[in-house]
Every structure is written in C-alpha cells, then in structure tokens.
Enzyme design. Structure first.
Site, PDB file in Angstrom:
ATOM      1  N   LYS A  85      -0.583 -21.343 -13.149  1.00  0.00           N
ATOM      2  CA  LYS A  85      -1.116 -21.005 -11.827  1.00  0.00           C
ATOM      3  C   LYS A  85      -2.270 -21.972 -11.582  1.00  0.00           C
ATOM      4  O   LYS A  85      -3.407 -21.740 -11.975  1.00  0.00           O
ATOM      5  CB  LYS A  85      -1.607 -19.545 -11.848  1.00  0.00           C
ATOM      6  N   ARG A 102      -6.539 -25.129  -4.507  1.00  0.00           N
ATOM      7  CA  ARG A 102      -7.131 -26.230  -3.739  1.00  0.00           C
ATOM      8  C   ARG A 102      -6.504 -27.572  -4.101  1.00  0.00           C
ATOM      9  O   ARG A 102      -6.550 -28.510  -3.325  1.00  0.00           O
ATOM     10  CB  ARG A 102      -8.634 -26.309  -4.002  1.00  0.00           C
ATOM     11  N   CYS A 113     -17.485 -29.600 -15.654  1.00  0.00           N
ATOM     12  CA  CYS A 113     -18.128 -28.584 -16.493  1.00  0.00           C
ATOM     13  C   CYS A 113     -18.952 -29.246 -17.588  1.00  0.00           C
ATOM     14  O   CYS A 113     -19.737 -28.585 -18.253  1.00  0.00           O
ATOM     15  CB  CYS A 113     -17.097 -27.662 -17.112  1.00  0.00           C
TER      16      CYS A 113
HETATM   17  P1  NAD Z   1     -12.774 -20.603 -10.052  1.00  0.00           P
HETATM   18  O1  NAD Z   1     -13.246 -19.654 -11.086  1.00  0.00           O
HETATM   19  O2  NAD Z   1     -13.136 -20.343  -8.635  1.00  0.00           O
HETATM   20  O3  NAD Z   1     -11.164 -20.687 -10.071  1.00  0.00           O
HETATM   21  C1  NAD Z   1     -10.446 -20.932 -11.248  1.00  0.00           C
HETATM   22  C2  NAD Z   1      -9.070 -20.273 -11.136  1.00  0.00           C
HETATM   23  O4  NAD Z   1      -9.240 -18.856 -10.993  1.00  0.00           O
HETATM   24  C3  NAD Z   1      -8.256 -20.742  -9.945  1.00  0.00           C
HETATM   25  O5  NAD Z   1      -6.920 -20.912 -10.338  1.00  0.00           O
HETATM   26  C4  NAD Z   1      -8.418 -19.606  -8.947  1.00  0.00           C
HETATM   27  O6  NAD Z   1      -7.288 -19.448  -8.109  1.00  0.00           O
HETATM   28  C5  NAD Z   1      -8.592 -18.389  -9.833  1.00  0.00           C
HETATM   29  N1  NAD Z   1      -9.447 -17.360  -9.217  1.00  0.00           N
HETATM   30  C6  NAD Z   1     -10.482 -17.576  -8.359  1.00  0.00           C
HETATM   31  N2  NAD Z   1     -11.056 -16.398  -8.024  1.00  0.00           N
HETATM   32  C7  NAD Z   1     -10.381 -15.436  -8.682  1.00  0.00           C
HETATM   33  C8  NAD Z   1     -10.517 -14.021  -8.754  1.00  0.00           C
HETATM   34  N3  NAD Z   1     -11.454 -13.358  -8.076  1.00  0.00           N
HETATM   35  N4  NAD Z   1      -9.653 -13.336  -9.542  1.00  0.00           N
HETATM   36  C9  NAD Z   1      -8.699 -13.986 -10.237  1.00  0.00           C
HETATM   37  N5  NAD Z   1      -8.530 -15.314 -10.201  1.00  0.00           N
HETATM   38  C10 NAD Z   1      -9.360 -16.045  -9.440  1.00  0.00           C
HETATM   39  O7  NAD Z   1     -13.254 -22.059 -10.513  1.00  0.00           O
HETATM   40  P2  NAD Z   1     -13.146 -23.426  -9.717  1.00  0.00           P
HETATM   41  O8  NAD Z   1     -14.128 -23.420  -8.588  1.00  0.00           O
HETATM   42  O9  NAD Z   1     -11.731 -23.775  -9.420  1.00  0.00           O
HETATM   43  O10 NAD Z   1     -13.645 -24.455 -10.854  1.00  0.00           O
HETATM   44  C11 NAD Z   1     -14.988 -24.745 -11.102  1.00  0.00           C
HETATM   45  C12 NAD Z   1     -15.537 -23.947 -12.262  1.00  0.00           C
HETATM   46  O11 NAD Z   1     -14.754 -24.190 -13.433  1.00  0.00           O
HETATM   47  C13 NAD Z   1     -16.945 -24.355 -12.653  1.00  0.00           C
HETATM   48  O12 NAD Z   1     -17.687 -23.193 -12.921  1.00  0.00           O
HETATM   49  C14 NAD Z   1     -16.770 -25.196 -13.902  1.00  0.00           C
HETATM   50  O13 NAD Z   1     -17.878 -25.237 -14.759  1.00  0.00           O
HETATM   51  C15 NAD Z   1     -15.613 -24.500 -14.530  1.00  0.00           C
HETATM   52  N6  NAD Z   1     -14.924 -25.350 -15.502  1.00  0.00           N
HETATM   53  C16 NAD Z   1     -15.044 -25.036 -16.824  1.00  0.00           C
HETATM   54  C17 NAD Z   1     -14.424 -25.836 -17.775  1.00  0.00           C
HETATM   55  C18 NAD Z   1     -14.520 -25.503 -19.238  1.00  0.00           C
HETATM   56  O14 NAD Z   1     -13.691 -25.977 -20.002  1.00  0.00           O
HETATM   57  N7  NAD Z   1     -15.471 -24.697 -19.646  1.00  0.00           N
HETATM   58  C19 NAD Z   1     -13.683 -26.956 -17.368  1.00  0.00           C
HETATM   59  C20 NAD Z   1     -13.576 -27.232 -16.001  1.00  0.00           C
HETATM   60  C21 NAD Z   1     -14.201 -26.416 -15.072  1.00  0.00           C
END
Ligand code: NAD
Length: 499
Positions: A173, A177, A281
C-alpha cells in the site's frame, strides 16, 4: 486526467470504490493524476488471491526466487532513468536525487539475489543419541508493506524485495501521494518472472490500512511513515496478533566539535539539512555546535552556503539543489513552524518564507530557513518539520551536546564531526540513537547491514533490510529428528539435483 489503478494478479485493475485522491505535480501545483482508494472488499479480495498465489511461490526453491530478484535488479538498472523521472515527477525531488532513491532500493534487491544464504536456518548434528535438530526459516504467508511519500522507490523496494525473496506474498500500500513508482516496479517484477498475485499493489488511505490490519490472513506488517501513525499501526497490528515493524519520524542532531573541519561540517549540514527539501527521515535538522567560537564560525560558513542554494523543478536536472515540498498543506505547515520559531524567540538568520519561483508560482516551493539560538522548548525544536529548515542549538560542552541528543524523543540518526577519535568513539558507544555518522552526515547503512532507529523512531522488533529483514519475513520451525538406522543403498548421479 490519468486515472491510476491497483495492480492485482499481475494486471492493472481499475478501482471500484468511486473514491479517488489527487496526485499532484509539486513543482507546478497541478493535479497530474488521480489514484483510486480501495474499499475493504477490494483489499480482502486482493489478500485472498495473494494467499492462493503464495502457496506455490512459498514452495518454490529459494534459488529460483532469488533469480527473479536477479532479473528484477537488471530491469531496474535498465529503467533507472525512467524510474527516477517517475519518482521526481510525483515527489518533486531533483533527478539525481530520484536516481539515488531508486539506487538505494536496488541495493537491497542486490542483497536479496544472495537471499538463499540468509535462509539456511540452523542445524545441530547429534544433539542427542541419534538425534539431529534443525531449524527452518519458513515464509509468514501474506504480509503487507505500507510506505510513505518521501522515498517512492526505495522504501517499497526495502519492503518487497526481502518479503518476496523469503517466499511471502505481499500487499503493498504505497503512499497515495506518489503511487506510480510502485505500480511500475510491479510491472517490472512481473517481467522478471514473479508469478501473478504474489505482489498486489492496493492503493488507498486509512480505510485500506485498517482493512489490512484487521484482515486475519495478513501475518506481518512493515510500515514506514510518521510516528503517530507508526505507533497506531504497531498497536493495532500487534493487538490482532500480527508481526509488525513500524518505522517513524525523526529529529536528527549533528554535533560539531571545536576541532572539526568546519568547512566540511558546514557543507555536510547544508547537504543533509536541505537535500530533498529536508523531506528525509535521515535529514539533519538540528546543528549542535560545542562552544561559542565553534557556533559563531559555523554561522559564518552556513549563511552564504544556504543563501546560495538553488531551488527549482526537477526538470532543471542537475541545476537545482532541491525541489518543492510534497503538498501545499506541507508548505503552509513548514512556514507556520518558521513563524512560530520567530515568535518564540529564535534568531532567523536566513528566511525562506516568501520564496517564489518565476513560472512556478503555484508550485509547493519553500525557501531555505536557518535559525540560530534555538532552545529545546521551542516548537521548531520539538516538531519534526520535514522541510528545508535548519535549527542551531548552542551548547557549552560535549556532554551537554550528547545529553541534548539523547534527551530527544526521536532516535533515528545522528552524527558527530570531530578530528578526535576518542570523542567519536565515545559518542558512537553512548548515544541512544540507531544510526550514527562520524564525519558522515546521513549514515544510512549499506544494504547488507540493517536500517532502523531507536526510541520514537521505531516500534517493534528487528530492523529493515539486511539479515534482520530475513528474520522478520520468516518464522522459525525447529525439528528434532531421531532415526534408528540410516544407511541406504544406491547412488545419485544427477549434478543438477537442487535446480
Ligand atoms: P504518513 O505517516 O502520513 O503516511 C505513511 C503511510 O501511512 C501512507 O501510506 C499513508 O497512506 C498511511 N496513513 C496516513 N495516515 C494514516 C492513518 N491515519 N491511518 C492509517 N494509515 C495512514 O507519512 P508520510 O507523510 O507519507 O511520510 C513522512 C514521514 O515518514 C516522516 O515522519 C518521516 O520521518 C517518516 N519516514 C521514516 C522513515 C524511517 O525509516 N524511519 C523513512 C522515511 C520516512
């Protein structure tokens, strides 16, 4: 308007929900496609089909599965520029950075080409009289990968390559975006020989994620995204008896010691702080110089470097340092946080708030901002800004800088710049952060190590990729075998017995 699809049983399938979300070109602000948001029924159907396909895939010998990865890797190389363009078009990052996104995912595929070596299990000869013990690593069955927007190629590849090599089927999934790269990777996997149904790409939002978490067939969930969602997904998956590893947000500190090469430290801070518009991240968002002299000298070096940054669309190729942020909401949020920094008393030495690019006025561009004299009680320190904003927190001593880093609730990455091996070694040893750089600002480990943060940057056991991924995506079955006699007659001459 392009209407994107799901990828089910090796083919593009239109969404049936009637619900869509817009996919933007962040450089122009235009909607370039719409992606269907799957229903619970669509998700459950994809899972049921994946479970059926997994039976034969899981029974296929590991070497044959690894050969699919070999062809997949070759195809990714062949389509590198196309994939990078796809990443940049939906994400906005520069083309060289888009290539890096694909490359760091490809490196995990490369490790999976040798995956059978990590699936060997354990064996003890004669553990008791006439008794041998062996532990097998078997696939979980159907697993799910839920990925963020900021690495549209790398993170889906970190999820799918080890999961599939271990013999699982995967429901991917991707971020709504930036969904197109995952769909293209699925096409390439089919071309590489992956049987239909073993990888299903189901697009959607929270509804689909919740359906994944509640589906009894799904055995494991690998998530990457923001911390609140990581924690939510971890809790719900675990409550439903699933294996889960959920990686969250970050606030990465870089300590600059008085003996550091300050030009190199300033270059590193600018690259790691503003690259990909700070939407990594592993971005460095907090500079922590030790001593007033170091801090002042760093400011002197940082300001001209930051003011020189070139911000623009990916179509400008190598000519830009970073592109737009992902949405207009992200842009507003970042500018709002910069406002809060000013209100709460930090010194805004470079102000990126009013940035506008001729010809791209509707794009989601944010100019670079740099704050000095930031304190830990300010929102710009506490929040993960995920934008082109660098904060400097001044400290008086190494111990104070270390404590600041350790007291932060996140623990993804950190770095120290110093000429002293003793300090560097002490830092690496004591700091409570998962990935540490020594004179190296973005210490994303190579693919044969593993990737994972500590504290609120990760929930669950085991890291991503490398040997940990092979542990996460398999379960152990241990056999105790006793044979009362064992000599058999006859010979076998077929050299290709394992093929
Ligand atoms: P996000 O948490 O908004 O979304 C991530 C995924 O979760 C997406 O597929 C989205 O559709 C889903 N999602 C969003 N809201 C949800 C909800 N309420 N319930 C269930 N699923 C939901 O993150 P983003 O904005 O796409 O990515 C940026 C974030 O990811 C930053 O905080 C960054 O630090 C983090 N990140 C972490 C790593 C790591 O390995 N630690 C790597 C890359 C990015």
């Amino acid at each position: 308007m392009t209407e994107l699809t799901h990828w089910i049983d090796g083919a593009h399938v239109k969404g049936t929900s009637g619900r869509f979300t817009d996919v933007f070109n962040p450089a122009t602000g235009e909607v370039q496609a719409r992606v269907p948001l799957a229903t619970v029924e669509e998700l459950n159907d994809a899972v049921a089909r994946a479970a059926e396909a997994q039976k034969a895939w899981g029974a296929t010998n590991p070497q044959r599965r690894a050969r699919v990865m070999m062809k997949f890797g070759a195809l990714i190389n062949e389509h590198m520029d196309e994939l990078a363009e796809l990443v940049s078009r939906e994400h906005g990052k520069t083309l060289p950075d888009g290539r890096g996104d694909v490359q760091r995912g490809l490196e995990v595929v490369e490790v999976c080409m040798g995956g059978p070596a990590l699936l060997k299990g354990e064996f003890m000869d004669n553990g008791g009289p006439g008794i041998d013990l062996y532990a097998m690593r078997q696939p979980l069955g159907v697993v799910a990968g839920i990925t963020p927007f900021n690495f549209p190629a790398m993170i889906p590849l970190w999820k799918m390559a080890p999961a599939l090599t271990c013999g699982n089927a995967m429901i991917l999934k991707p971020s709504e975006r930036c969904p197109s790269t995952s769909l293209r990777l699925a096409e390439l996997l089919k071309e590489a020989g992956l049987p239909d149904g073993v990888l299903q790409v189901v697009n959607g939002d929270k509804d689909v994620v919740d359906a994944i978490l509640d589906n009894e067939t799904v055995q494991g969930v690998g998530f990457v995204g923001s911390t609140p969602i990581a924690q939510y997904i971890y809790s719900r998956a675990a409550a439903n008896g699933k294996r889960a590893q959920c990686f969250g947000g970050a606030k990465n500190h870089m300590i600059i010691m008085p003996d550091a090469d300050l030009d190199k430290a300033a270059d590193a801070l600018v690259g790691a702080g503003f690259g990909a518009a700070g939407e990594r991240c592993m971005a460095i968002s907090v500079a922590v110089p030790v001593g007033k002299e170091t801090a002042d000298a760093l400011v002197e070096r940082l300001i001209p470097r930051i003011e020189k940054l070139k911000v623009g669309p990916y179509t400008a190729g190598d000519d830009v340092d970073y592109g737009p942020v992902i949405t207009s909401a992200a842009k507003e949020r970042i500018n709002g946080l910069v406002n809060s920094g000013v209100e709460q008393g930090a010194d805004l030495l470079v102000d990126g708030r009013d940035f506008s690019l001729q010809g791209y006025e509707e794009g989601f561009f944010v100019g670079p901002s740099f704050f000095d004299n930031v304190t830990p009680d300010m929102d710009i320190y506490k929040e993960e800004i995920f934008g082109p904003v660098l904060s400097q927190v001044r400290t008086e001593s190494y111990e104070e800088a270390l404590k600041l880093t350790m007291d932060n609730e996140y623990g993804n990455g950190t770095a120290i710049f110093t000429a002293d091996g003793d300090t560097a070694r002490d830092f690496a040893h004591r700091v409570n952060v998962g990935m540490v750089g020594i004179n190296f600002p973005i210490p994303v480990p190579l693919s044969y190590f593993t990737f994972g943060g500590w504290k609120k940057s990760a929930f669950g056991d085991l890291n991503q990729y490398g040997p940990d991924a092979f542990r996460f995506y398999t379960k152990t079955k241990t056999v105790t075998a006793r044979w009362f006699s064992g000599i058999k007659d006859g010979s076998q001459f077929n050299f290709k017995a394992m093929d």
